[in-house]
Scaffold this motif. Structure first.
Motif, PDB file in Angstrom:
ATOM      1  N   THR A   2     -14.832  -8.185  -4.489  1.00  0.00           N
ATOM      2  CA  THR A   2     -13.413  -8.535  -4.477  1.00  0.00           C
ATOM      3  C   THR A   2     -12.606  -7.371  -5.040  1.00  0.00           C
ATOM      4  O   THR A   2     -13.128  -6.528  -5.756  1.00  0.00           O
ATOM      5  CB  THR A   2     -13.147  -9.800  -5.315  1.00  0.00           C
ATOM      6  N   MET A   3     -11.335  -7.361  -4.716  1.00  0.00           N
ATOM      7  CA  MET A   3     -10.477  -6.273  -5.146  1.00  0.00           C
ATOM      8  C   MET A   3      -9.689  -6.678  -6.385  1.00  0.00           C
ATOM      9  O   MET A   3      -9.127  -7.761  -6.452  1.00  0.00           O
ATOM     10  CB  MET A   3      -9.528  -5.890  -4.020  1.00  0.00           C
ATOM     11  N   LYS A   4      -9.666  -5.793  -7.365  1.00  0.00           N
ATOM     12  CA  LYS A   4      -8.912  -6.009  -8.599  1.00  0.00           C
ATOM     13  C   LYS A   4      -7.442  -5.640  -8.377  1.00  0.00           C
ATOM     14  O   LYS A   4      -6.554  -6.408  -8.675  1.00  0.00           O
ATOM     15  CB  LYS A   4      -9.512  -5.161  -9.718  1.00  0.00           C
ATOM     16  N   THR A   5      -7.187  -4.435  -7.875  1.00  0.00           N
ATOM     17  CA  THR A   5      -5.844  -3.983  -7.518  1.00  0.00           C
ATOM     18  C   THR A   5      -5.929  -3.215  -6.214  1.00  0.00           C
ATOM     19  O   THR A   5      -6.967  -2.626  -5.910  1.00  0.00           O
ATOM     20  CB  THR A   5      -5.223  -3.054  -8.589  1.00  0.00           C
ATOM     21  N   GLY A   6      -4.865  -3.212  -5.441  1.00  0.00           N
ATOM     22  CA  GLY A   6      -4.937  -2.506  -4.176  1.00  0.00           C
ATOM     23  C   GLY A   6      -3.587  -2.172  -3.578  1.00  0.00           C
ATOM     24  O   GLY A   6      -2.544  -2.594  -4.082  1.00  0.00           O
ATOM     25  N   MET A   7      -3.644  -1.412  -2.499  1.00  0.00           N
ATOM     26  CA  MET A   7      -2.476  -0.968  -1.763  1.00  0.00           C
ATOM     27  C   MET A   7      -2.752  -1.195  -0.281  1.00  0.00           C
ATOM     28  O   MET A   7      -3.839  -0.911   0.203  1.00  0.00           O
ATOM     29  CB  MET A   7      -2.253   0.525  -2.034  1.00  0.00           C
ATOM     30  N   LEU A   8      -1.768  -1.705   0.447  1.00  0.00           N
ATOM     31  CA  LEU A   8      -1.923  -1.942   1.878  1.00  0.00           C
ATOM     32  C   LEU A   8      -1.403  -0.731   2.642  1.00  0.00           C
ATOM     33  O   LEU A   8      -0.310  -0.237   2.382  1.00  0.00           O
ATOM     34  CB  LEU A   8      -1.157  -3.199   2.287  1.00  0.00           C
ATOM     35  N   TRP A   9      -2.207  -0.256   3.588  1.00  0.00           N
ATOM     36  CA  TRP A   9      -1.899   0.942   4.377  1.00  0.00           C
ATOM     37  C   TRP A   9      -1.975   0.568   5.846  1.00  0.00           C
ATOM     38  O   TRP A   9      -2.908  -0.103   6.269  1.00  0.00           O
ATOM     39  CB  TRP A   9      -2.938   2.000   4.037  1.00  0.00           C
ATOM     40  N   LEU A  18     -11.854   5.496  12.631  1.00  0.00           N
ATOM     41  CA  LEU A  18     -11.777   4.594  11.478  1.00  0.00           C
ATOM     42  C   LEU A  18     -11.970   5.380  10.187  1.00  0.00           C
ATOM     43  O   LEU A  18     -11.241   5.185   9.215  1.00  0.00           O
ATOM     44  CB  LEU A  18     -12.831   3.491  11.595  1.00  0.00           C
ATOM     45  N   GLU A  19     -12.933   6.288  10.174  1.00  0.00           N
ATOM     46  CA  GLU A  19     -13.212   7.078   8.975  1.00  0.00           C
ATOM     47  C   GLU A  19     -12.006   7.928   8.584  1.00  0.00           C
ATOM     48  O   GLU A  19     -11.676   8.047   7.404  1.00  0.00           O
ATOM     49  CB  GLU A  19     -14.443   7.960   9.193  1.00  0.00           C
ATOM     50  N   GLU A  20     -11.336   8.528   9.560  1.00  0.00           N
ATOM     51  CA  GLU A  20     -10.149   9.331   9.270  1.00  0.00           C
ATOM     52  C   GLU A  20      -9.035   8.466   8.697  1.00  0.00           C
ATOM     53  O   GLU A  20      -8.341   8.869   7.753  1.00  0.00           O
ATOM     54  CB  GLU A  20      -9.649  10.032  10.538  1.00  0.00           C
ATOM     55  N   LYS A  21      -8.866   7.286   9.242  1.00  0.00           N
ATOM     56  CA  LYS A  21      -7.819   6.380   8.761  1.00  0.00           C
ATOM     57  C   LYS A  21      -8.086   5.943   7.322  1.00  0.00           C
ATOM     58  O   LYS A  21      -7.180   5.933   6.488  1.00  0.00           O
ATOM     59  CB  LYS A  21      -7.711   5.164   9.674  1.00  0.00           C
ATOM     60  N   VAL A  22      -9.337   5.600   7.045  1.00  0.00           N
ATOM     61  CA  VAL A  22      -9.705   5.204   5.678  1.00  0.00           C
ATOM     62  C   VAL A  22      -9.485   6.375   4.729  1.00  0.00           C
ATOM     63  O   VAL A  22      -8.908   6.208   3.650  1.00  0.00           O
ATOM     64  CB  VAL A  22     -11.165   4.704   5.612  1.00  0.00           C
ATOM     65  N   SER A  53     -19.693   3.088   4.564  1.00  0.00           N
ATOM     66  CA  SER A  53     -19.140   3.912   3.489  1.00  0.00           C
ATOM     67  C   SER A  53     -18.398   5.091   4.089  1.00  0.00           C
ATOM     68  O   SER A  53     -18.827   5.665   5.082  1.00  0.00           O
ATOM     69  CB  SER A  53     -20.251   4.421   2.571  1.00  0.00           C
ATOM     70  N   VAL A  54     -17.290   5.422   3.473  1.00  0.00           N
ATOM     71  CA  VAL A  54     -16.558   6.640   3.787  1.00  0.00           C
ATOM     72  C   VAL A  54     -16.484   7.394   2.472  1.00  0.00           C
ATOM     73  O   VAL A  54     -15.687   7.049   1.591  1.00  0.00           O
ATOM     74  CB  VAL A  54     -15.152   6.337   4.355  1.00  0.00           C
ATOM     75  N   GLY A  55     -17.371   8.363   2.322  1.00  0.00           N
ATOM     76  CA  GLY A  55     -17.513   9.038   1.030  1.00  0.00           C
ATOM     77  C   GLY A  55     -17.950   8.001   0.001  1.00  0.00           C
ATOM     78  O   GLY A  55     -18.835   7.177   0.283  1.00  0.00           O
ATOM     79  N   PRO A  56     -17.306   7.966  -1.159  1.00  0.00           N
ATOM     80  CA  PRO A  56     -17.693   7.005  -2.193  1.00  0.00           C
ATOM     81  C   PRO A  56     -17.071   5.612  -2.013  1.00  0.00           C
ATOM     82  O   PRO A  56     -17.308   4.712  -2.812  1.00  0.00           O
ATOM     83  CB  PRO A  56     -17.164   7.651  -3.477  1.00  0.00           C
ATOM     84  N   VAL A  57     -16.280   5.435  -0.945  1.00  0.00           N
ATOM     85  CA  VAL A  57     -15.551   4.179  -0.739  1.00  0.00           C
ATOM     86  C   VAL A  57     -16.348   3.239   0.173  1.00  0.00           C
ATOM     87  O   VAL A  57     -16.736   3.618   1.276  1.00  0.00           O
ATOM     88  CB  VAL A  57     -14.158   4.458  -0.119  1.00  0.00           C
ATOM     89  N   HIS A  69      -4.601  -2.411   9.561  1.00  0.00           N
ATOM     90  CA  HIS A  69      -4.229  -2.357   8.154  1.00  0.00           C
ATOM     91  C   HIS A  69      -5.471  -2.055   7.312  1.00  0.00           C
ATOM     92  O   HIS A  69      -6.575  -2.483   7.655  1.00  0.00           O
ATOM     93  CB  HIS A  69      -3.604  -3.672   7.693  1.00  0.00           C
ATOM     94  N   PHE A  70      -5.258  -1.368   6.208  1.00  0.00           N
ATOM     95  CA  PHE A  70      -6.343  -0.973   5.314  1.00  0.00           C
ATOM     96  C   PHE A  70      -5.905  -1.313   3.898  1.00  0.00           C
ATOM     97  O   PHE A  70      -4.899  -0.798   3.410  1.00  0.00           O
ATOM     98  CB  PHE A  70      -6.598   0.533   5.454  1.00  0.00           C
ATOM     99  N   TRP A  71      -6.657  -2.197   3.265  1.00  0.00           N
ATOM    100  CA  TRP A  71      -6.354  -2.617   1.904  1.00  0.00           C
ATOM    101  C   TRP A  71      -7.272  -1.813   0.987  1.00  0.00           C
ATOM    102  O   TRP A  71      -8.459  -2.118   0.896  1.00  0.00           O
ATOM    103  CB  TRP A  71      -6.563  -4.114   1.771  1.00  0.00           C
ATOM    104  N   VAL A  72      -6.758  -0.771   0.361  1.00  0.00           N
ATOM    105  CA  VAL A  72      -7.571   0.115  -0.462  1.00  0.00           C
ATOM    106  C   VAL A  72      -7.257  -0.118  -1.932  1.00  0.00           C
ATOM    107  O   VAL A  72      -6.111  -0.412  -2.291  1.00  0.00           O
ATOM    108  CB  VAL A  72      -7.370   1.607  -0.104  1.00  0.00           C
ATOM    109  N   GLY A  73      -8.293  -0.004  -2.756  1.00  0.00           N
ATOM    110  CA  GLY A  73      -8.060  -0.191  -4.181  1.00  0.00           C
ATOM    111  C   GLY A  73      -9.349  -0.174  -4.975  1.00  0.00           C
ATOM    112  O   GLY A  73     -10.375   0.342  -4.525  1.00  0.00           O
ATOM    113  N   LEU A  74      -9.262  -0.763  -6.140  1.00  0.00           N
ATOM    114  CA  LEU A  74     -10.389  -0.801  -7.075  1.00  0.00           C
ATOM    115  C   LEU A  74     -11.048  -2.171  -7.038  1.00  0.00           C
ATOM    116  O   LEU A  74     -10.358  -3.186  -7.111  1.00  0.00           O
ATOM    117  CB  LEU A  74      -9.901  -0.474  -8.490  1.00  0.00           C
TER     118      LEU A  74
END
Length: 77
Positions: A2-9, A18-22, A53-57, A69-74
Motif C-alpha cells: 500500500t502507498m503511504k504518500t503519493g503523487m498522481l501523474w 511504460l518504463e519511460e512514463k514511470v 520493476s523500473v529501477g528501484p521502483v 495515470h501513474f500513482w507514484v510515492g512511498l
C-alpha cells in the motif's frame, strides 16, 4: 503493498514506453519532493504481470488508478 504518500501523474503519450512514463513520473516526484519513490500503481490494463520493476521502483497493477495515470510515492511497508 500500500502507498503511504503519493503523487498522481498523467502521461498518455503513445510514443513512450511504460518504463519511460514511470521513470518520468519518478524523476518529477524526486525533483518536487526531494525523495525517491519506491512504488508506482498503474491501471490493470498497463501490463500483464502482477508486478514489474523500473529501477528501484516496484510497479503494481490496480483497478483504482485510471488508464494513463501513474500513482507514484512511498510504500507503507
Amino acid at each position: 503493498m500500500t502507498m503511504k504518500t503519493g503523487m498522481l501523474w498523467l502521461d498518455a503519450d503513445a510514443r513512450r514506453t511504460l518504463e519511460e512514463k514511470v521513470q518520468r513520473a519518478v524523476d518529477y516526484y524526486h525533483e518536487k519532493y526531494g525523495a525517491t519513490p519506491d512504488l508506482c500503481l498503474v491501471n490493470t490494463a498497463s501490463f500483464a504481470e502482477e508486478e514489474i520493476s523500473v529501477g528501484p521502483v516496484k510497479v503494481q497493477r490496480t483497478r483504482t488508478v485510471l488508464p494513463h495515470h501513474f500513482w507514484v510515492g512511498l510504500s507503507a511497508s
